[in-house]
Write a protein that holds these residues in place. Sequence first.
Motif, mmCIF file in Angstrom:
data_model
loop_
_atom_site.group_PDB
_atom_site.id
_atom_site.type_symbol
_atom_site.label_atom_id
_atom_site.label_comp_id
_atom_site.label_asym_id
_atom_site.label_seq_id
_atom_site.Cartn_x
_atom_site.Cartn_y
_atom_site.Cartn_z
ATOM 1 N N GLU A 40 0.843 -1.195 0.000
ATOM 2 C CA GLU A 40 0.000 0.000 0.000
ATOM 3 C C GLU A 40 0.877 1.243 0.000
ATOM 4 N N LYS A 41 0.522 2.201 -0.802
ATOM 5 C CA LYS A 41 1.286 3.443 -0.855
ATOM 6 C C LYS A 41 1.172 4.199 0.466
ATOM 7 N N LYS A 42 2.254 4.844 0.843
ATOM 8 C CA LYS A 42 2.235 5.584 2.107
ATOM 9 C C LYS A 42 1.938 7.062 1.897
ATOM 10 N N TYR A 43 2.091 7.552 0.650
ATOM 11 C CA TYR A 43 1.804 8.967 0.398
ATOM 12 C C TYR A 43 1.261 9.146 -1.011
ATOM 13 N N GLU A 44 0.647 10.297 -1.217
ATOM 14 C CA GLU A 44 0.193 10.692 -2.545
ATOM 15 C C GLU A 44 0.719 12.085 -2.843
ATOM 16 N N ILE A 45 0.773 12.430 -4.107
ATOM 17 C CA ILE A 45 1.182 13.769 -4.510
ATOM 18 C C ILE A 45 -0.078 14.603 -4.736
ATOM 19 N N THR A 46 -0.182 15.711 -4.009
ATOM 20 C CA THR A 46 -1.386 16.543 -4.077
ATOM 21 C C THR A 46 -1.297 17.539 -5.225
ATOM 22 N N ASN A 47 -2.326 18.349 -5.362
ATOM 23 C CA ASN A 47 -2.342 19.427 -6.357
ATOM 24 C C ASN A 47 -1.780 20.735 -5.805
ATOM 25 N N ILE A 48 -1.254 20.694 -4.586
ATOM 26 C CA ILE A 48 -0.706 21.909 -3.968
ATOM 27 C C ILE A 48 0.687 22.162 -4.529
ATOM 28 N N ALA A 49 0.804 23.173 -5.365
ATOM 29 C CA ALA A 49 2.069 23.455 -6.040
ATOM 30 C C ALA A 49 2.988 24.316 -5.178
ATOM 31 N N HIS A 50 4.277 24.169 -5.394
ATOM 32 C CA HIS A 50 5.269 25.006 -4.715
ATOM 33 C C HIS A 50 5.085 26.448 -5.189
ATOM 34 N N PRO A 51 5.183 27.425 -4.298
ATOM 35 C CA PRO A 51 4.937 28.822 -4.685
ATOM 36 C C PRO A 51 5.935 29.375 -5.711
ATOM 37 N N HIS A 52 7.142 28.817 -5.760
ATOM 38 C CA HIS A 52 8.155 29.327 -6.694
ATOM 39 C C HIS A 52 8.479 28.328 -7.809
ATOM 40 N N TYR A 53 8.228 27.059 -7.571
ATOM 41 C CA TYR A 53 8.537 26.012 -8.555
ATOM 42 C C TYR A 53 7.272 25.186 -8.777
ATOM 43 N N PRO A 54 6.390 25.650 -9.653
ATOM 44 C CA PRO A 54 5.066 25.044 -9.793
ATOM 45 C C PRO A 54 5.059 23.608 -10.296
ATOM 46 N N TRP A 55 6.187 23.095 -10.753
ATOM 47 C CA TRP A 55 6.247 21.688 -11.163
ATOM 48 C C TRP A 55 6.477 20.752 -9.968
ATOM 49 N N LEU A 56 6.681 21.351 -8.794
ATOM 50 C CA LEU A 56 6.801 20.576 -7.558
ATOM 51 C C LEU A 56 5.484 20.632 -6.795
ATOM 52 N N HIS A 57 5.116 19.525 -6.149
ATOM 53 C CA HIS A 57 3.852 19.481 -5.414
ATOM 54 C C HIS A 57 4.037 18.826 -4.046
ATOM 55 N N ARG A 58 3.179 19.255 -3.119
ATOM 56 C CA ARG A 58 3.235 18.705 -1.768
ATOM 57 C C ARG A 58 2.776 17.246 -1.765
ATOM 58 N N ILE A 59 3.290 16.510 -0.776
ATOM 59 C CA ILE A 59 2.837 15.143 -0.566
ATOM 60 C C ILE A 59 1.896 15.088 0.631
ATOM 61 N N ARG A 60 1.071 14.042 0.675
ATOM 62 C CA ARG A 60 0.162 13.829 1.799
ATOM 63 C C ARG A 60 0.248 12.366 2.216
ATOM 64 N N ALA A 61 0.387 12.128 3.511
ATOM 65 C CA ALA A 61 0.478 10.761 4.025
ATOM 66 C C ALA A 61 -0.864 10.050 3.889
ATOM 67 N N LEU A 62 -0.820 8.831 3.395
ATOM 68 C CA LEU A 62 -2.036 8.019 3.270
ATOM 69 C C LEU A 62 -2.204 7.074 4.460
ATOM 70 N N ARG A 63 -1.158 6.959 5.251
ATOM 71 C CA ARG A 63 -1.195 6.131 6.461
ATOM 72 C C ARG A 63 -0.149 6.665 7.425
ATOM 73 N N ASP A 64 -0.097 6.137 8.626
ATOM 74 C CA ASP A 64 0.937 6.541 9.573
ATOM 75 C C ASP A 64 2.290 6.088 9.041
ATOM 76 N N VAL A 65 3.212 7.031 8.913
ATOM 77 C CA VAL A 65 4.523 6.737 8.336
ATOM 78 C C VAL A 65 5.577 6.578 9.422
ATOM 79 N N ARG A 66 5.540 7.442 10.412
ATOM 80 C CA ARG A 66 6.461 7.415 11.540
ATOM 81 C C ARG A 66 5.743 8.034 12.730
ATOM 82 N N GLU A 67 6.392 8.124 13.865
ATOM 83 C CA GLU A 67 5.717 8.595 15.072
ATOM 84 C C GLU A 67 5.140 9.992 14.916
#
Length: 211
Positions: A3-30
């Motif tokens: 199972e994937k632990k993260y997904e790539i969201t549509n939230i773009a970096h303010p200066h580098y729009p080809w970069l996007h934030r990730i979101r955890a799909l499950r608990d990854v670490r503490e």
Amino acid sequence: MNEKKYEITNIAHPHYPWLHRIRALRDVREDVHAGDLGGFVQSEENLSQEGQCWIAGNAVAAEEAYVYGNAILWDQACARGCAAISGPSRIGGNAIIEDYAIVTAGYVHGNVHISGNAKLFANSVTGGIPIVMEGATVYGELGGEIEVRETAVILPGVTIDNPTSDVIHIGPDDIAIERKFKHESPALTPPPGFQPKQKTTVKKRHRGEER
């Protein structure tokens, strides 16, 4: 398939729009739970879906850089080029890991540059890891209990692998040794079969006593 632990969201970096934030799909670490937002990636090729590795805060992994194992990037740290970051590595501050640099173990924080064919790794004897902070730059290879600080530079082709428990402090103008056990006296072990000699007491004769 795991199972994937993260997904790539549509939230773009303010200066580098080809970069996007990730979101955890499950608990990854503490400190990273399902639904938590992380830092920025260019694609899933930048951050492994396995292990506890993570990109937090406004940190970035881009181009062909790869973060895996249990490594973490946070603050404004950036991995780019063909850099590889793994193991118990912690990269924070405004640190940049770039080019073909490899970090398999180390703590990096500040306005640090790890560039070229640099390598940071744990010493095979002690397990100690290097620390690079403030405004230091590393082009060479560092392993073990080594602390590089201020504006010190480790030049290309230089390898320092410390197999002792003492810490080597490297500054821009000096090198100092911090002895871990400097306040303790060394304990010496006698050789096998050693027996201490018995003390013999010689009785003094007083004047007038018969011999």
